[in-house]
Scaffold this motif. Structure first.
Motif, PDB file in Angstrom:
ATOM      1  N   ARG A 110      13.425   3.717   9.454  1.00  0.00           N
ATOM      2  CA  ARG A 110      13.467   5.146   9.799  1.00  0.00           C
ATOM      3  C   ARG A 110      13.821   6.004   8.590  1.00  0.00           C
ATOM      4  N   ALA A 111      13.309   5.598   7.436  1.00  0.00           N
ATOM      5  CA  ALA A 111      13.450   6.313   6.162  1.00  0.00           C
ATOM      6  C   ALA A 111      14.841   6.193   5.549  1.00  0.00           C
ATOM      7  N   ALA A 112      15.724   5.374   6.150  1.00  0.00           N
ATOM      8  CA  ALA A 112      17.047   5.153   5.565  1.00  0.00           C
ATOM      9  C   ALA A 112      16.993   3.977   4.590  1.00  0.00           C
ATOM     10  N   PHE A 113      17.947   3.944   3.649  1.00  0.00           N
ATOM     11  CA  PHE A 113      18.076   2.832   2.701  1.00  0.00           C
ATOM     12  C   PHE A 113      16.766   2.548   1.957  1.00  0.00           C
ATOM     13  N   GLY A 114      16.125   3.608   1.498  1.00  0.00           N
ATOM     14  CA  GLY A 114      14.918   3.444   0.701  1.00  0.00           C
ATOM     15  C   GLY A 114      13.660   3.149   1.482  1.00  0.00           C
ATOM     16  N   GLY A 115      13.690   3.340   2.782  1.00  0.00           N
ATOM     17  CA  GLY A 115      12.515   3.038   3.602  1.00  0.00           C
ATOM     18  C   GLY A 115      11.295   3.854   3.231  1.00  0.00           C
ATOM     19  N   ALA A 116      11.526   5.093   2.772  1.00  0.00           N
ATOM     20  CA  ALA A 116      10.402   5.962   2.418  1.00  0.00           C
ATOM     21  C   ALA A 116       9.699   5.500   1.146  1.00  0.00           C
ATOM     22  N   GLU A 117      10.343   4.638   0.368  1.00  0.00           N
ATOM     23  CA  GLU A 117       9.732   4.096  -0.853  1.00  0.00           C
ATOM     24  C   GLU A 117       9.378   2.623  -0.682  1.00  0.00           C
ATOM     25  N   SER A 118       9.428   2.138   0.553  1.00  0.00           N
ATOM     26  CA  SER A 118       9.211   0.719   0.823  1.00  0.00           C
ATOM     27  C   SER A 118       7.753   0.306   0.619  1.00  0.00           C
ATOM     28  N   PRO A 119       7.513  -0.888   0.052  1.00  0.00           N
ATOM     29  CA  PRO A 119       6.150  -1.413  -0.052  1.00  0.00           C
ATOM     30  C   PRO A 119       5.488  -1.551   1.316  1.00  0.00           C
ATOM     31  N   ALA A 120       6.311  -1.764   2.349  1.00  0.00           N
ATOM     32  CA  ALA A 120       5.763  -1.894   3.702  1.00  0.00           C
ATOM     33  C   ALA A 120       5.111  -0.593   4.152  1.00  0.00           C
ATOM     34  N   LEU A 121       5.686   0.544   3.748  1.00  0.00           N
ATOM     35  CA  LEU A 121       5.097   1.838   4.100  1.00  0.00           C
ATOM     36  C   LEU A 121       3.755   2.009   3.393  1.00  0.00           C
ATOM     37  N   GLU A 122       3.711   1.648   2.130  1.00  0.00           N
ATOM     38  CA  GLU A 122       2.460   1.746   1.379  1.00  0.00           C
ATOM     39  C   GLU A 122       1.386   0.855   1.996  1.00  0.00           C
ATOM     40  N   ALA A 123       1.786  -0.332   2.465  1.00  0.00           N
ATOM     41  CA  ALA A 123       0.824  -1.242   3.094  1.00  0.00           C
ATOM     42  C   ALA A 123       0.276  -0.641   4.386  1.00  0.00           C
ATOM     43  N   ARG A 124       1.150   0.007   5.157  1.00  0.00           N
ATOM     44  CA  ARG A 124       0.703   0.641   6.401  1.00  0.00           C
ATOM     45  C   ARG A 124      -0.258   1.785   6.096  1.00  0.00           C
ATOM     46  N   LEU A 125       0.078   2.591   5.107  1.00  0.00           N
ATOM     47  CA  LEU A 125      -0.777   3.722   4.759  1.00  0.00           C
ATOM     48  C   LEU A 125      -2.134   3.238   4.253  1.00  0.00           C
ATOM     49  N   THR A 126      -2.131   2.222   3.430  1.00  0.00           N
ATOM     50  CA  THR A 126      -3.384   1.673   2.908  1.00  0.00           C
ATOM     51  C   THR A 126      -4.278   1.191   4.044  1.00  0.00           C
ATOM     52  N   ARG A 127      -3.658   0.549   5.029  1.00  0.00           N
ATOM     53  CA  ARG A 127      -4.421   0.056   6.180  1.00  0.00           C
ATOM     54  C   ARG A 127      -5.005   1.216   6.988  1.00  0.00           C
ATOM     55  N   VAL A 128      -4.216   2.273   7.162  1.00  0.00           N
ATOM     56  CA  VAL A 128      -4.678   3.430   7.922  1.00  0.00           C
ATOM     57  C   VAL A 128      -5.828   4.132   7.209  1.00  0.00           C
ATOM     58  N   LEU A 129      -5.687   4.325   5.909  1.00  0.00           N
ATOM     59  CA  LEU A 129      -6.716   5.036   5.155  1.00  0.00           C
ATOM     60  C   LEU A 129      -7.991   4.212   5.037  1.00  0.00           C
ATOM     61  N   ALA A 130      -7.875   2.913   5.056  1.00  0.00           N
ATOM     62  CA  ALA A 130      -9.068   2.065   5.020  1.00  0.00           C
ATOM     63  C   ALA A 130      -9.902   2.281   6.275  1.00  0.00           C
ATOM     64  N   ALA A 131      -9.216   2.545   7.388  1.00  0.00           N
ATOM     65  CA  ALA A 131      -9.929   2.791   8.648  1.00  0.00           C
ATOM     66  C   ALA A 131     -10.534   4.190   8.684  1.00  0.00           C
ATOM     67  N   ALA A 132     -10.024   5.072   7.808  1.00  0.00           N
ATOM     68  CA  ALA A 132     -10.547   6.448   7.750  1.00  0.00           C
ATOM     69  C   ALA A 132     -11.242   6.682   6.412  1.00  0.00           C
ATOM     70  N   ALA A 133     -11.897   5.635   5.919  1.00  0.00           N
ATOM     71  CA  ALA A 133     -12.519   5.710   4.601  1.00  0.00           C
ATOM     72  C   ALA A 133     -13.671   6.711   4.590  1.00  0.00           C
ATOM     73  N   PRO A 134     -13.981   7.294   3.414  1.00  0.00           N
ATOM     74  CA  PRO A 134     -15.104   8.227   3.298  1.00  0.00           C
ATOM     75  C   PRO A 134     -16.386   7.606   3.840  1.00  0.00           C
TER      76      PRO A 134
END
Length: 268
Positions: A110-134
């Protein structure tokens, strides 16, 4: 009674008071950040919106696709720190009900303890954007700490990035977005106790001159989501339903602009 004994009693009293305050504050916080019943209800799929969950990502998908929308766009939304992500489900459901795919990306811890900079967040975003690719495009948005993440993502200008909506946040503070050429909307409550008008104005220069500003008179921080009264916030001078309706309208108008549809979008 000796001075030493008095000091010991005072020290014990302070420790007891501190522990009691900690317990009460923790209990209040757990209640305050919890999604309410309306938010939980927004997770139920129906004839308009199908809701799915997969590894930290909630997807709100229109059940009837409109084949005429060649410029389809996805809303990618980041929740505020410590808030139950489900508290933003009604926002995304409202966008999906108007024919746009909407995705709620949970921030680890929930964005505590560095969650907003977590590699797991980047992995989730990458997966989401791949589904919304150009050629499909996507709009990034966020509330509070989620606005920090949204600002960072916007600064990267990845393929398909088409718009930015910042809600109840003083950011961008750490990145300069003044040269963005995509549409940007900033939604601010004048009674926001965590993102005050002064803090918001301090960072105005880091947004494009063309930014659309939506000042919600009397709006506070907590009423941007469907949860309790957040510690540190101010009391709102506007009904929660009215504040949320304005926020939904701002999101829908952004999606309309990105997809080329009219900006005039009545909510009912």
């Amino acid at each position: 009674m000796t001075r030493v004994r008095w000091l010991a009693r005072i020290r014990r009293a302070w420790i007891t008071a501190g522990l009691l305050f900690t317990v009460l504050f923790t209990g209040w916080s757990l209640w305050a950040y919890r999604a309410n019943a309306d938010a939980e209800a927004a997770l139920v799929s129906d004839h308009e919106v199908m809701v799915q969950y997969d590894d930290g990502v909630w997807s709100f998908v229109p059940t009837v696709a409109d084949s005429s929308r060649s410029n389809e766009a996805t809303l990618v939304f980041f929740p505020g720190a410590l808030v139950d992500p489900v508290a933003y489900a009604p926002l995304l459901r409202a966008v999906a009900a108007r024919g746009h795919r909407a995705v709620l990306v949970e921030i680890p811890r929930r964005a505590a303890f560095g969650g907003a900079e977590s590699p797991a967040l980047e992995a989730r975003l990458t997966r989401v954007l791949a589904a919304a690719a150009p050629p499909a495009r996507w709009v990034v948005a966020g509330h509070s700490k989620g606005g920090v993440v949204a600002s960072r993502v916007a600064s990267q200008q990845r393929p398909g990035f088409a718009g930015l909506v910042l809600i109840g946040t003083s950011h961008p503070r750490d990145v300069d977005l003044s040269r963005l050429t995509v549409p940007v909307t900033k939604v601010v409550g004048t009674h926001d106790g965590l993102a005050s008008r002064a803090e918001v104005e301090t960072n105005r220069g880091k947004l494009p001159l063309s930014t659309r500003w939506e000042w919600i008179e009397g709006g506070n921080h907590s009423q941007f989501g469907w949860y309790g009264f957040q510690p540190g916030d101010r009391w709102a001078h506007i009904d929660a339903a009215a504040q949320r309706a304005i926020t939904i309208r701002a999101l829908l108008e952004m999606m309309a602009e990105v997809t080329g549809h009219p900006r005039s979008l009545p909510l009912s």
